[in-house]
Write an enzyme that holds these catalytic residues in place. Structure first.
Site, mmCIF file in Angstrom:
data_model
loop_
_atom_site.group_PDB
_atom_site.id
_atom_site.type_symbol
_atom_site.label_atom_id
_atom_site.label_comp_id
_atom_site.label_asym_id
_atom_site.label_seq_id
_atom_site.Cartn_x
_atom_site.Cartn_y
_atom_site.Cartn_z
ATOM 1 N N SER A 164 0.854 -1.179 0.000
ATOM 2 C CA SER A 164 0.000 0.000 0.000
ATOM 3 C C SER A 164 0.891 1.230 0.000
ATOM 4 C CB SER A 164 -0.912 0.032 1.235
ATOM 5 O OG SER A 164 -1.953 -0.901 1.113
ATOM 6 N N GLU A 189 -1.858 18.957 -5.414
ATOM 7 C CA GLU A 189 -3.254 18.952 -5.848
ATOM 8 C C GLU A 189 -4.098 17.923 -5.098
ATOM 9 O OE1 GLU A 189 -0.447 20.331 -8.939
ATOM 10 O OE2 GLU A 189 -0.597 18.503 -7.723
ATOM 11 N N SER A 190 -3.501 16.997 -4.348
ATOM 12 C CA SER A 190 -4.152 16.022 -3.470
ATOM 13 C C SER A 190 -3.309 14.751 -3.354
ATOM 14 C CB SER A 190 -5.582 15.687 -3.883
ATOM 15 O OG SER A 190 -6.224 15.050 -2.789
ATOM 16 N N HIS A 230 -3.136 0.079 -3.737
ATOM 17 C CA HIS A 230 -2.946 -1.162 -2.987
ATOM 18 C C HIS A 230 -2.792 -2.278 -4.004
ATOM 19 C CE1 HIS A 230 -2.683 -3.852 0.356
ATOM 20 N NE2 HIS A 230 -3.470 -4.690 -0.290
ATOM 21 N N CYS A 266 -7.508 18.388 -7.033
ATOM 22 C CA CYS A 266 -8.334 19.599 -6.906
ATOM 23 C C CYS A 266 -7.846 20.669 -7.880
ATOM 24 C CB CYS A 266 -8.317 20.121 -5.477
ATOM 25 S SG CYS A 266 -6.666 20.467 -4.847
#
Length: 278
Positions: A71, A78-79, A84, A99
């Protein structure tokens, strides 16, 4: 927008209202398992995709689970990009949230497709997040959007739902310890401990026979009758691979079997195939 070789799952209801962000979930099937087994390679894959897409990378954090599975997250201005990986299924689940409008999502998706060597890539969702309808705020606040097509992630629930005659689990273990897999007494101990672990009552003795006429398949073969059916296996000396099958009309947890067997024989990684037999 998307590459013609990438499937787009379902229809998205278009909304022209302003949104704070956009989120995609991508399913990478039929990947190269060796890629998904290596934490550093998976991390480099997501970092490359973020860089190729024009995202501004802040940091990354990845973790390798035992006996396998990875993971990780790449934080971008931007985020984020998250992943996984399930090497046993040749599958990786990726989430991209942005975003900003400066990220080339198609480039990111295809970059990971190439790095994972995925032969089947599906965009399973593409949604706006934080949608504002005028000045009244988002509709249906506090309500859960229930999807009637959600699939169970529990094999026990799947078993209860389908009510099959039995469950068949095939486990392929790679790079097993030769000293363990070529020792009949160790194999017998494995069978006894496995039966105790999954609460299966043995019927008769565990039969372990060595076959050696063909070097390619030389090794022990094992059978153990259980009251609810059969446990069998072949231990291939030349490739250090083990092939185990458990068929039972009584439920047991397939992943528990795979992880126990891999740990017992000190395997490097495993593949698992599960079937509900009607």
């Amino acid at each position: 927008m998307y590459d013609k070789n990438i499937k787009y799952f379902g229809d998205i209801e278009k909304d022209t209202s302003p949104a704070l962000g956009r989120q995609l979930t991508i399913e990478y099937y039929e990947c190269n398992a060796n890629v998904l087994l290596n934490k550093d390679t998976v991390e480099k894959t997501l970092l490359k995709a973020a860089e190729d897409s024009g995202a501004n990378i802040i940091s990354s954090s990845f973790h390798a689970f035992e006996p396998q599975g990875i993971s990780g997250v790449v934080i971008i201005a931007e985020s984020h990009f998250t992943v996984h990986a399930w090497p046993e299924y040749n599958y990786a689940a990726v989430d991209i949230f942005t975003c900003g409008n400066n990220i080339d999502l198609n480039t990111a998706i295809n970059s990971m497709k190439n790095s994972f060597q995925s032969d089947n890539t599906v965009i399973s969702s593409d949604q706006n997040r934080g949608i504002f309808h005028g000045h009244s705020g988002q509709k249906n606040v506090g309500q859960i959007n229930k999807n009637p097509d959600i699939h169970p992630i529990s094999w026990k629930k799947e078993y209860e739902k389908k009510n099959p005659w039995g469950v068949l689990t095939s486990v392929d273990i790679y790079e097993a310890d030769p000293e363990l897999m070529q020792n009949a007494e160790k194999i017998k101990r494995f069978v006894y401990e496995l039966c105790d672990l999954i609460d299966m009552k043995r019927f008769g003795e565990c039969r372990i026979i060595h076959f050696g006429h063909d070097k390619k398949v030389e090794g022990f073969s094992m059978t153990q009758m259980i009251e609810t059916s059969l446990i069998s296996g072949h231990f291939a000396n030349a490739s250090s691979r083990i092939y185990i099958d458990i068929f039972s009309c009584k439920f047991y947890e397939p992943r528990q079997v795979a992880e126990f067997a891999t740990s017992f024989f000190k395997g490097d990684n495993y593949k698992i195939h599960i079937a509900m037999r009607q």
